[in-house]
Design an enzyme around this catalytic site. Sequence first.
Site, mmCIF file in Angstrom:
data_model
loop_
_atom_site.group_PDB
_atom_site.id
_atom_site.type_symbol
_atom_site.label_atom_id
_atom_site.label_comp_id
_atom_site.label_asym_id
_atom_site.label_seq_id
_atom_site.Cartn_x
_atom_site.Cartn_y
_atom_site.Cartn_z
ATOM 1 N N LYS A 1 6.839 0.844 1.735
ATOM 2 C CA LYS A 1 5.760 -0.062 2.095
ATOM 3 C C LYS A 1 5.421 0.140 3.564
ATOM 4 C CE LYS A 1 5.165 -5.122 2.463
ATOM 5 N NZ LYS A 1 5.717 -6.439 2.095
ATOM 6 N N ASP B 1 11.543 -7.204 -0.560
ATOM 7 C CA ASP B 1 10.859 -6.413 0.471
ATOM 8 C C ASP B 1 11.697 -6.460 1.740
ATOM 9 O OD1 ASP B 1 8.928 -6.686 -1.556
ATOM 10 O OD2 ASP B 1 7.271 -6.632 -0.117
ATOM 11 N N LYS C 1 3.407 0.854 -1.423
ATOM 12 C CA LYS C 1 2.725 -0.413 -1.174
ATOM 13 C C LYS C 1 2.166 -0.463 0.241
ATOM 14 C CE LYS C 1 3.499 -5.417 -0.839
ATOM 15 N NZ LYS C 1 4.442 -6.537 -0.996
#
Lengths: 296, 303
Positions: free
Chosen positions: B203, B140, B239
Amino acid sequence: MATRENSNLEVMKTYKLFIGGSFPRTESGRYYPIRKKNGDLLANVCLSSRKDFRNAVVAARKAQSAWAGRSAYNRSQIIYRIAEMLQQSEDSLVQEMVSLGYTPKNAKEEFDYSVDYLVHYSGWCDKFSQMHSTVNPVASSHFNFSNPEPMGVIGAFAAERRALIGVLEAFVPAICGGNTVVLLASHKLPTCSITLAEILAISDVPGGVVNILTGEREELLSHFTSHMDVNAFQIWDASKEESFVIDQNSTENLKRVRLYKSSIRTRLSPYRILDLQEVKTTWHPIENISGSGASY
Amino acid sequence: MTKVDFNSLDIRRKAVDQVGVEERCARFKSRSIKKDAKIQGLKMALNMIDLTTLEGKDTEGKVRQLCHKASHLHYSYDGLPTVAAVCVYPSFVKLAKSLVSNKGIKVASVATAFPSGQSFLKYKIAETEEAVQEGADEIDMVISRGKFHQGEYSYVFDEIASVKEACGKARLKVILETGELGNLDAVYYASQIAIEAGADFIKTSTGKIKPAATMPVSLVMLEAIRDHYFRTGKMVGMKPAGGISNAKLALHYLIMVKETLGEAWLNNQWFRFGASSLANDLLKQLVKQESGMYQSANYFALD
């Protein structure tokens, strides 16, 4: 012929619920009418659903640890503040009780008693715990003491025939001891509970400490008694059928249950606070019992 | 990998209709999901969680506890899925990997000077490579919001592309930190840049800034994914992270995904929730569906 004085349009008050310090309508959108003695509409009040109850429990749980964490002295000040704010609303509340069917004399009497009731319990906040705490004699080298702690979130069904004192009974001793409360007001006399909520909202009572619903006992009883996050349940004037449901459901999380009878002059007693406390006993190791000559 | 020139790409700023987005989001919240569909939705959401701990105070003990929770969600409820992944700082990847890899749970690691992203590219790449070497299945990363605001879009693009290269086989989630981007137009533009640069997932947030994930922001990102899919036929995952802590909201997100992207995205290969407290609320609602009684936090393990 209409005179200037009575030509004003009457503005009817909307009675909503009191959850987490704000005044939402019931999520179910339902209501029921409250009528004066002569049959005129006094108000439409919310008919709460189990979701309103669930939301109220979430609010009460969220508020509980901070409320219990305040100093007992501060809780006392806040409950005294409720009495102050109640006192200044005397005219409107007494009038509201009369329109619900009280005689002016009875309304005044219950109102005065309600103010006294608040002042009485505000005094107990920082005193009940030393009254109910003990130092226990034990046969090992421990300093052993017990003291009361709040149970957590309390569910309550207020007395059906007491518009104002019934509501106070259902939450004051509970919050005095650091609990938070979700209460269902009287079905027939609900309006004073919401007026009282408006007083709570300006009395420094943190949001979520007291949550007030209006609606039907029968619809909400099983939800109040089966909710796993409600630690105790108290009810005034329960019927036989109601106590059966209560006994059955409360076993799930070993909810403490208290059944009371309502009366005009309800009991003033620190034991009402103790009813909603758990006793915690602490064993504190010491090297030498009575080393200093003390008796424990 | 051949280097793509950002300026040669056909990425255009698009004006997003904010009022329209908000109205659309309000409609997702009006769907009623009951009984079997609700249970299925709750389990699905549970299976999409990246169970996360990203605190300065994280210890090995905390990570162990999180990994245990990831694979043992409830002591008595039968037929529960596990969460999709655990998400930790790079220094805990090895430990987490050793604890969950045999349970079918992935290990995600944040990297690139999370959460600010204010560091040198070479360190960001080194951090990514190290995390992958330690066993991270997913990375991430955060984008450089400062550069984005300065208009250095090609820098942002190149940085994502370089980190993607450093990831190797690990899937890359690109955190836009939408709370710092300012408006929905910027969110859409940043989504496009991330997708074109090779993101496997986009995300919303680090979880360190408020607002974190909101429905309008997520919808705009989902639309960027959809537009890219229509243009190229390639799927990109989504996400939302931060601020999704109750089951009802999670179900609203699933509805939004289904109605924006379709069924193909309704699995943890293409959709994740970055959350920690969400898992317990989903479990509470599942047990409530089964027992008929509202639950208390007392009966669910901490994460």
